[in-house]
Every structure is written in C-alpha cells, then in structure tokens.
Design a protein around this motif. Structure first.
Motif, mmCIF file in Angstrom:
data_model
loop_
_atom_site.group_PDB
_atom_site.id
_atom_site.type_symbol
_atom_site.label_atom_id
_atom_site.label_comp_id
_atom_site.label_asym_id
_atom_site.label_seq_id
_atom_site.Cartn_x
_atom_site.Cartn_y
_atom_site.Cartn_z
ATOM 1 N N SER A 214 -69.708 -48.679 -98.199
ATOM 2 C CA SER A 214 -69.864 -47.978 -99.483
ATOM 3 C C SER A 214 -69.396 -48.848 -100.657
ATOM 4 C CB SER A 214 -69.099 -46.658 -99.464
ATOM 5 O OG SER A 214 -67.700 -46.915 -99.475
ATOM 6 N N ASN A 215 -69.037 -50.092 -100.396
ATOM 7 C CA ASN A 215 -68.607 -51.016 -101.477
ATOM 8 C C ASN A 215 -69.694 -51.115 -102.552
ATOM 9 O OD1 ASN A 215 -66.575 -53.763 -100.117
ATOM 10 N ND2 ASN A 215 -66.263 -51.576 -100.097
ATOM 11 N N THR A 216 -69.226 -51.130 -103.807
ATOM 12 C CA THR A 216 -70.211 -51.249 -104.902
ATOM 13 C C THR A 216 -70.068 -52.560 -105.677
ATOM 14 O OG1 THR A 216 -68.744 -50.086 -106.418
ATOM 15 C CG2 THR A 216 -70.370 -48.739 -105.232
ATOM 16 N N THR A 217 -69.036 -53.353 -105.402
ATOM 17 C CA THR A 217 -68.892 -54.634 -106.105
ATOM 18 C C THR A 217 -70.173 -55.457 -105.895
ATOM 19 O OG1 THR A 217 -66.512 -54.623 -105.887
ATOM 20 C CG2 THR A 217 -67.529 -56.762 -106.214
ATOM 21 N N ARG A 218 -70.722 -55.929 -107.001
ATOM 22 C CA ARG A 218 -72.010 -56.641 -106.952
ATOM 23 C C ARG A 218 -71.809 -58.147 -106.940
ATOM 24 N NH1 ARG A 218 -72.650 -54.192 -111.553
ATOM 25 N NH2 ARG A 218 -73.204 -56.124 -112.642
ATOM 26 N N ALA A 219 -72.678 -58.836 -106.221
ATOM 27 C CA ALA A 219 -72.660 -60.303 -106.202
ATOM 28 C C ALA A 219 -74.024 -60.801 -106.646
ATOM 29 C CB ALA A 219 -72.350 -60.792 -104.798
ATOM 30 N N GLU A 220 -74.054 -61.504 -107.777
ATOM 31 C CA GLU A 220 -75.337 -62.014 -108.273
ATOM 32 C C GLU A 220 -75.410 -63.518 -108.084
ATOM 33 O OE1 GLU A 220 -75.427 -60.599 -112.290
ATOM 34 O OE2 GLU A 220 -75.232 -58.532 -111.518
ATOM 35 N N PRO A 221 -76.448 -63.968 -107.383
ATOM 36 C CA PRO A 221 -76.564 -65.410 -107.148
ATOM 37 C C PRO A 221 -76.729 -66.158 -108.472
ATOM 38 C CG PRO A 221 -78.428 -64.192 -106.189
ATOM 39 C CD PRO A 221 -77.532 -63.180 -106.818
ATOM 40 N N THR A 222 -76.086 -67.333 -108.553
ATOM 41 C CA THR A 222 -76.189 -68.088 -109.809
ATOM 42 C C THR A 222 -76.851 -69.440 -109.590
ATOM 43 O OG1 THR A 222 -74.023 -69.034 -109.435
ATOM 44 C CG2 THR A 222 -74.116 -67.070 -110.831
ATOM 45 N N GLY A 223 -77.296 -69.701 -108.414
ATOM 46 C CA GLY A 223 -77.952 -70.986 -108.189
ATOM 47 C C GLY A 223 -77.860 -71.362 -106.728
ATOM 48 N N ALA A 224 -77.840 -72.648 -106.482
ATOM 49 C CA ALA A 224 -77.853 -73.125 -105.099
ATOM 50 C C ALA A 224 -76.449 -73.040 -104.498
ATOM 51 C CB ALA A 224 -78.353 -74.572 -105.093
ATOM 52 N N GLY B 60 -66.964 -55.988 -110.232
ATOM 53 C CA GLY B 60 -66.582 -54.707 -109.626
ATOM 54 C C GLY B 60 -65.076 -54.598 -109.553
ATOM 55 N N GLN B 61 -64.632 -53.534 -108.898
ATOM 56 C CA GLN B 61 -63.183 -53.293 -108.802
ATOM 57 C C GLN B 61 -62.767 -53.164 -107.342
ATOM 58 O OE1 GLN B 61 -62.974 -49.800 -111.340
ATOM 59 N NE2 GLN B 61 -61.994 -51.046 -112.916
ATOM 60 N N LYS B 62 -61.563 -53.650 -107.062
ATOM 61 C CA LYS B 62 -60.993 -53.488 -105.727
ATOM 62 C C LYS B 62 -59.721 -52.662 -105.871
ATOM 63 C CE LYS B 62 -64.100 -55.799 -103.449
ATOM 64 N NZ LYS B 62 -64.873 -55.233 -102.331
ATOM 65 N N TRP B 63 -59.559 -51.694 -105.012
ATOM 66 C CA TRP B 63 -58.522 -50.671 -105.142
ATOM 67 C C TRP B 63 -57.206 -51.110 -104.505
ATOM 68 C CZ3 TRP B 63 -57.396 -46.905 -108.099
ATOM 69 C CH2 TRP B 63 -56.682 -45.776 -107.679
ATOM 70 N N PHE B 64 -57.301 -51.956 -103.513
ATOM 71 C CA PHE B 64 -56.107 -52.543 -102.893
ATOM 72 C C PHE B 64 -56.350 -54.028 -102.721
ATOM 73 C CE2 PHE B 64 -54.902 -48.279 -101.416
ATOM 74 C CZ PHE B 64 -53.521 -48.336 -101.439
ATOM 75 N N CYS B 65 -55.524 -54.832 -103.368
ATOM 76 C CA CYS B 65 -55.623 -56.269 -103.156
ATOM 77 C C CYS B 65 -54.183 -56.779 -103.143
ATOM 78 C CB CYS B 65 -56.444 -56.913 -104.276
ATOM 79 S SG CYS B 65 -56.497 -58.699 -104.129
ATOM 80 N N SER B 66 -53.672 -57.010 -101.942
ATOM 81 C CA SER B 66 -52.266 -57.392 -101.816
ATOM 82 C C SER B 66 -52.092 -58.878 -102.074
ATOM 83 C CB SER B 66 -51.749 -57.039 -100.418
ATOM 84 O OG SER B 66 -51.650 -55.642 -100.303
ATOM 85 N N ALA B 67 -50.862 -59.228 -102.424
ATOM 86 C CA ALA B 67 -50.481 -60.622 -102.669
ATOM 87 C C ALA B 67 -51.465 -61.304 -103.623
ATOM 88 C CB ALA B 67 -50.396 -61.379 -101.341
ATOM 89 N N PRO B 68 -51.638 -60.724 -104.829
ATOM 90 C CA PRO B 68 -52.694 -61.258 -105.713
ATOM 91 C C PRO B 68 -52.400 -62.644 -106.277
ATOM 92 C CG PRO B 68 -51.424 -59.554 -106.845
ATOM 93 C CD PRO B 68 -50.950 -59.568 -105.421
ATOM 94 N N MET B 69 -51.205 -63.183 -105.999
ATOM 95 C CA MET B 69 -50.934 -64.561 -106.432
ATOM 96 C C MET B 69 -51.404 -65.582 -105.399
ATOM 97 S SD MET B 69 -49.891 -64.647 -109.466
ATOM 98 C CE MET B 69 -49.023 -66.173 -109.798
ATOM 99 N N LEU C 23 -65.454 -58.762 -100.046
ATOM 100 C CA LEU C 23 -66.752 -58.194 -99.668
ATOM 101 C C LEU C 23 -67.463 -57.702 -100.923
ATOM 102 C CD1 LEU C 23 -66.147 -56.027 -96.452
ATOM 103 C CD2 LEU C 23 -67.228 -58.281 -96.609
ATOM 104 N N ALA C 24 -68.726 -58.050 -101.028
ATOM 105 C CA ALA C 24 -69.510 -57.575 -102.188
ATOM 106 C C ALA C 24 -70.980 -57.463 -101.786
ATOM 107 C CB ALA C 24 -69.341 -58.534 -103.364
ATOM 108 N N GLN C 25 -71.697 -56.638 -102.555
ATOM 109 C CA GLN C 25 -73.121 -56.391 -102.268
ATOM 110 C C GLN C 25 -73.965 -57.488 -102.920
ATOM 111 O OE1 GLN C 25 -74.057 -54.116 -100.228
ATOM 112 N NE2 GLN C 25 -72.562 -52.428 -100.317
ATOM 113 N N ALA C 26 -74.533 -58.345 -102.089
ATOM 114 C CA ALA C 26 -75.458 -59.391 -102.576
ATOM 115 C C ALA C 26 -76.882 -58.845 -102.426
ATOM 116 C CB ALA C 26 -75.260 -60.653 -101.744
ATOM 117 N N PRO C 27 -77.873 -59.540 -102.967
ATOM 118 C CA PRO C 27 -79.255 -59.048 -102.796
ATOM 119 C C PRO C 27 -79.609 -58.834 -101.325
ATOM 120 C CG PRO C 27 -79.191 -60.803 -104.431
ATOM 121 C CD PRO C 27 -77.810 -60.713 -103.859
ATOM 122 N N GLY C 28 -79.039 -59.652 -100.437
ATOM 123 C CA GLY C 28 -79.353 -59.516 -99.001
ATOM 124 C C GLY C 28 -78.434 -58.556 -98.266
#
Ligand SMILES: Cc1cc2nc3c(=O)[nH]c(=O)nc-3n(C[C@H](O)[C@H](O)[C@H](O)COP(=O)(O)OP(=O)(O)OC[C@H]3O[C@@H](n4cnc5c(N)ncnc54)[C@H](O)[C@@H]3O)c2cc1C
Length: 537
Positions: A187-197, A205-214, A221-226
């Motif tokens: 159900s992840n909605t974070t989007r990944a848009e290709p920018t080239g090769a 997008g947003q992530k609700w839990f991301c530990s040790a952010p340093m 994980l993100a939704q790519a076209p594929g």
C-alpha cells in the motif's frame, strides 16, 4: 554491602558468565571469535559502558531541522555516550563481521558478540543491525555493492553527514513503513520517477517510521513505473549537497529512547534502484531476514540481562530470614526464567548457524521457516521474562537505576519491528504452503532428538496432526507457531543443553503449556539451574 542490598552487578564478563552462550558459540563453529566476544563481554561489564547506556537513554537525541540562518539541515544530535557505544559496536565489527570475515561460524560469532554487547544498551543496536542486514540486499546490484560495501564494512565509526566517498565508514537504515500501512507495504504511495539511465530516480512521499535517520544511506521502498521497487537513497549527494530527505519530527517512543526514530518527507530525493524494478519486496526481504535474526538476538539479549540481574539480586537479598534464592517459590520462578533464557540463547545460535550454512539447501530451508518461528516466539517471551525478572527485584526493579525499567520498555519493540507477531505467524503459514520443503527441514531438525524423550516425540506427532488440519488455519496460526517454536527449543535442549533443563522445559512447556513463570514441578535440580545462570563478580 549494607541494609540487605546487593552489590552492583559490575566488573564481570558477560560472555564468560554465560555458559549456554559459550557452549553454543563453540558448537556453531564460532570458537575462532572467542577473543572478540570475550573482550566485548569484559567491556559490557565495566562501569564505563554501563554509564554510557544510562546516559544515552537519559539524554535522548534532539532534532535540528534548520540552522541559525534558517537553512534546512535535518540533523539529529546525540549525546556523546551514544557515540561511545557506537564506536565500540562498529569498532568490533558488529555491523559487518560475516561480510568482513566470510568464514564458517561468522554469523554465529557475530550473533554472540551482538547479544553480549546489546545487554549494555539496546537502542544503538538499531543502525548496527540495519547496516549488517543491508549488505545482502545491496549485493543484488553488483555496481552499488562495489561502491558501498567497502565503506559499510570498515571498523571506523565516522558520524556526520558527508559525501560517502569522503568517509572512513558508513551506516545504513531502511524506510519501508508509511502512515497508511506498515505490514502491508504494497500500500506504499511514495513515488519513484525515473530521471535517466543507470536506475536513477527522484523519490517523493512520506515515511512514517525511519529509525536512525543520521545513517549515511537508506534502503527505501517506493512505487516506480514498473511497480514497488527498492532504492538506495544517500543522505548526502556526491557533490556535498544534502539530498531532499527532510526529518519532520522524532517519535516520542515507549522505549528505545537513545535511538532516534523519525517521520520523514522525501521531496524529490535522488535515489538509485537496487535489483529488479517491480521486485522491491523480494530485494528488501534479504535485509528483513537478517534484521529478523537480530530481533531474535535482541530478545535473547534482553532476557539474558534480565535473568543475570534477577539471579544476582536474589542471591544477595534476604526476606523472612532467608536469602531469596533459598526461598522455594523464588527458586521456582528464577529457574523457570533461566530455562526460558537458555532455550532462547540456544535457538538464537542455532538460527545464526543456519545463516552461516545457507549454501546447504536443507539449512537454507530451515532458515527460511525458523527465522519467522523464532522471531514470533522469542520476541513474545522476552516481554514476559523481563516483566517477571523485574518483579524478582521487588520495588528496586521498578526504579530506573536498576536497568530493569529500560529492559522492560525495550522488550516489546522487537516483536513489532520487522513484522509484528501476527505477521510473522502468518509468514510461517506462507512458508508451509508455498515452500513445503521448509517444513520437512524443520521436522528434520526437530527429529534429530527423536527417542530422547517420549513427551517430545508425542508433541511432534501432535504438531504434525495440527499442521495437517487446514481448518481455520489462519486463526490457529499463533498456537501452531508457538508449538513449533517450543518443540524446536526442546529438541535443541535435549541435544545440546543440560538434561535437567531439557526435562523441566518439556514438562512445563510441552506438556502443560506456557503459563505464568514459577509454576514448575518441584525438583531438586532447580537450584543448580539458577547457579548455571547466575553471573559471578
Ligand atoms: C521504534 C520503532 C522503530 C521503527 N523503525 C522503522 C524503520 O526504521 N523503518 C521502517 O520501515 N519501519 C520502522 N518501524 C515500523 C515497523 O516496522 C512497523 O510499525 C511494523 O512493521 C508494523 O506496521 P504498522 O505499524 O503499520 O502496523 P499495522 O500494519 O497496521 O499492523 C497493526 C497490527 O495488525 C497486525 N496485522 C497486520 N496484518 C495482519 C493480518 N493480515 N492478520 C492479522 N493481523 C495483522 C500486526 O501484526 C499488528 O499487530 C519502526 C517501528 C517502531 C515501533
């Protein structure tokens, strides 16, 4: 010692005072790492390290979103004690040992070392564990692994946000969970848009839990076209500018206070795909398998520290004219806790050994199912063990200085992170249904103890009948996985533990079912079980 209070549990070696761990390390082929684990055991028992643990938790990390000029910096400041703990962990290779020294027994050696050192403080184990676990996922891209792995496996703890090429060592985190769903990552909605090769993308997008952010980089994980895909996202770009990874706030958590867990926004952040596009879950599951092993190690470590504290305290505290360890009902409680701890330590080490031997298909199948079984069961048991060990201290256990409140707050985390209890129980069913050979490997392992004990043989027969019954399987999953875990632990105890321990384990867990601690059949052996587990100063 005064006023019937015990001496502090300090200046002891956490490895040398842990017979089940020492025996398991040898058995699983990790005896070459004896000096490393011995040294960590010594360090973990010093007043200095114990103080770091308390300081890092009493002074939790602080978020600094902007600098004095109003520029975004998205940094988290940690107390110096956190950095000292990290320096020891990284300096002893807890984040990388099997990748640095890929020899038989390396995962078992690391498990033993991580278990010993985590007893000082659990929170800083998070980035250590994630860095260890990220390597097998990253290896699905040869190019990225060649670029990053050498930096992930140095013994240099090099904190601070800098381009990775200029650092002596880097750490990794992971960002899967989103607000609308963590277990269900699809159900992840974070989007990944290709920018080239070259697999480069921009993530939004947003992530609700991301530990040790340093950490220096994250697997995201993100939704790519594929479809849902796994990405490597660095915090700093090669030109030294910061990636668009914004920390919105830090979580105000029950425990795990020394560690920062954050909510983040990715605002067109640069990232590069790892593995095949659209196969993100398959890629990141390599990481999840290893962090799940670490949840088992973390739970075993919490149990061991709680039992060490309880057996120590009660050996020096008297009530009603006798030492608590002389009171029959307290003997029953302590022995029961010690047996649970021993069964968990042996299971943890057997599982880590399966990671070492994963090139053998039987071991790989055993690992597949056993990691979910062990994660489900040991994380649940840690919560109960720590609570009961706390009570053994009476009022002293409820006071922060005793360390028990910190262990108590930490205990539920392993059960939630990397798949909560139900999710792991259902994962066992998935393995049973989609990879039935994993069940054969599981029974192959359990039945190595066939004939050792009639009650165990009977329990295995009943378990097979339970598994053959497909009626309401999902609703019965927890019960089934509990039975699988306990039968496996019993088999390991009969083969490798003390017969007394195995005997009491079977009569209390397999025959009667796990209820409250301290309800064992009276036995003359219970005192010797406690003595086996009591740390000596
Ligand atoms: C301190 C902390 C640090 C964390 N750090 C990170 C991190 O660094 N990176 C990251 O990605 N995540 C992190 N997490 C998130 C964690 O992995 C998730 O919280 C966890 O996977 C559960 O997801 P959820 O919170 O969305 O709960 P939900 O998915 O909503 O689950 C809620 C409950 O429902 C149960 N459940 C779910 N599905 C089913 C089902 N089909 N049948 C029956 N029961 C079900 C679950 O077992 C759970 O008990 C962290 C969490 C904590 C507490």
């Amino acid at each position: 010692m005064s006023a019937n209070q015990p001496p502090p549990l300090v200046d002891y070696n956490l490895f040398e005072s842990d017979a089940p761990l020492r025996e398991s390390l040898e058995r699983e082929g990790g005896s070459w790492a004896h000096d490393l684990v011995h040294e960590l055991g010594r360090l973990a028992g010093t007043q200095q390290a114990i103080d770091w643990g308390f300081q890092a938790n009493a002074n939790p990390p602080r978020l600094r979103t902007h600098d004095r000029f109003g520029e975004r910096i998205d940094e988290v400041e940690f107390h110096p004690a956190w950095h000292e703990l990290m320096k020891v962990a990284v300096g002893h290779g807890l984040h990388a040992l099997p990748w640095r020294e890929p020899r038989p027994g390396a995962h078992a050696a690391r498990a033993a070392a991580f278990y010993v050192w985590s007893q000082v403080e659990g929170g800083h184990g998070c980035p250590v564990s994630m860095t260890y676990a990220a390597v097998p996922a990253l290896r699905q891209s040869q190019k990225l692994a060649a670029e990053w792995e050498p930096l992930m496996t140095t013994l240099d703890y090099d904190p601070g946000l800098q381009p990775h090429a200029s650092k002596k060592g880097v750490l990794f985190g992971m960002a899967m969970t989103e607000r609308q769903g963590g277990s269900d990552v699809r159900s992840n909605t974070t989007r990944a848009e290709p920018t080239g090769a070259n697999g480069e993308h921009r993530l939004t997008g947003q992530k609700w839990f991301c530990s040790a952010p340093m950490c220096d980089a994250f697997l995201v994980l993100a939704q790519a076209p594929g479809g849902l895909s796994c990405f490597l996202l660095p915090r700093v770009l090669p030109d030294g500018t910061r990636n668009a990874f914004h920390i919105d706030r830090l979580k105000d958590k029950l425990g795990n206070r020394s560690n920062a867990s954050s909510e983040i926004t990715l605002d067109g952040a640069w990232a590069v795909v790892i593995g095949e596009e659209g196969r993100g879950v398959r890629t990141i599951i390599e990481m999840v398998n290893h962090t799940r092993l670490d949840c088992v190690i973390g739970s075993a470590s919490l149990m061991r520290q709680a039992v060490a504290q309880a057996t120590h305290h009660t050996a020096h505290r008297s009530a009603f004219g006798k030492l608590l360890t002389e009171q029959p009902l307290m003997v029953n409680v302590l022995a029961d806790l010690a047996i649970e701890s021993e069964a968990t330590t042996i299971l943890m080490m057997r599982l880590a050994g399966a990671f070492d031997r994963a090139a053998d298909p039987v071991e790989a199948r055993f690992r597949r199912i056993a990691v979910a079984i062990a994660k489900f069961w040991t994380c649940k048991r840690a919560i109960a063990v720590v609570a009961e060990a706390l009570e053994c201290h009476g009022g002293n256990g409820y006071v922060e200085e005793s360390i028990l409140p910190r262990l108590y707050r930490e205990a539920p985390l392993n059960s939630i992170w990397e798949g909560a209890g139900n999710v792991n129980a259902l994962d066992v069913l998935r393995a049973m249904q989609r990879e039935p050979d994993t069940v054969s490997s599981y029974f192959g392992e359990v039945e190595l103890a066939r004939g050792a004990d009639r009650r165990l043989d009977q329990a295995v027969a009943e378990l097979k009948a339970e598994m053959a019954n497909s009626n309401e399987l999902e609703s019965r999953a927890r019960r089934l996985v509990e039975q699988m875990a306990v039968a496996l632990q019993a088999s390991l105890l009969f083969r490798f533990g003390e017969q007394n321990v195995a005997d009491v384990f079977v009569s209390s867990r397999l025959v009667k079912g796990s209820g409250t601690f301290g309800a064992l059949q009276p036995s003359p052996h219970l005192k010797s079980v406690i003595e086996r587990h009591r740390p000596r100063l």
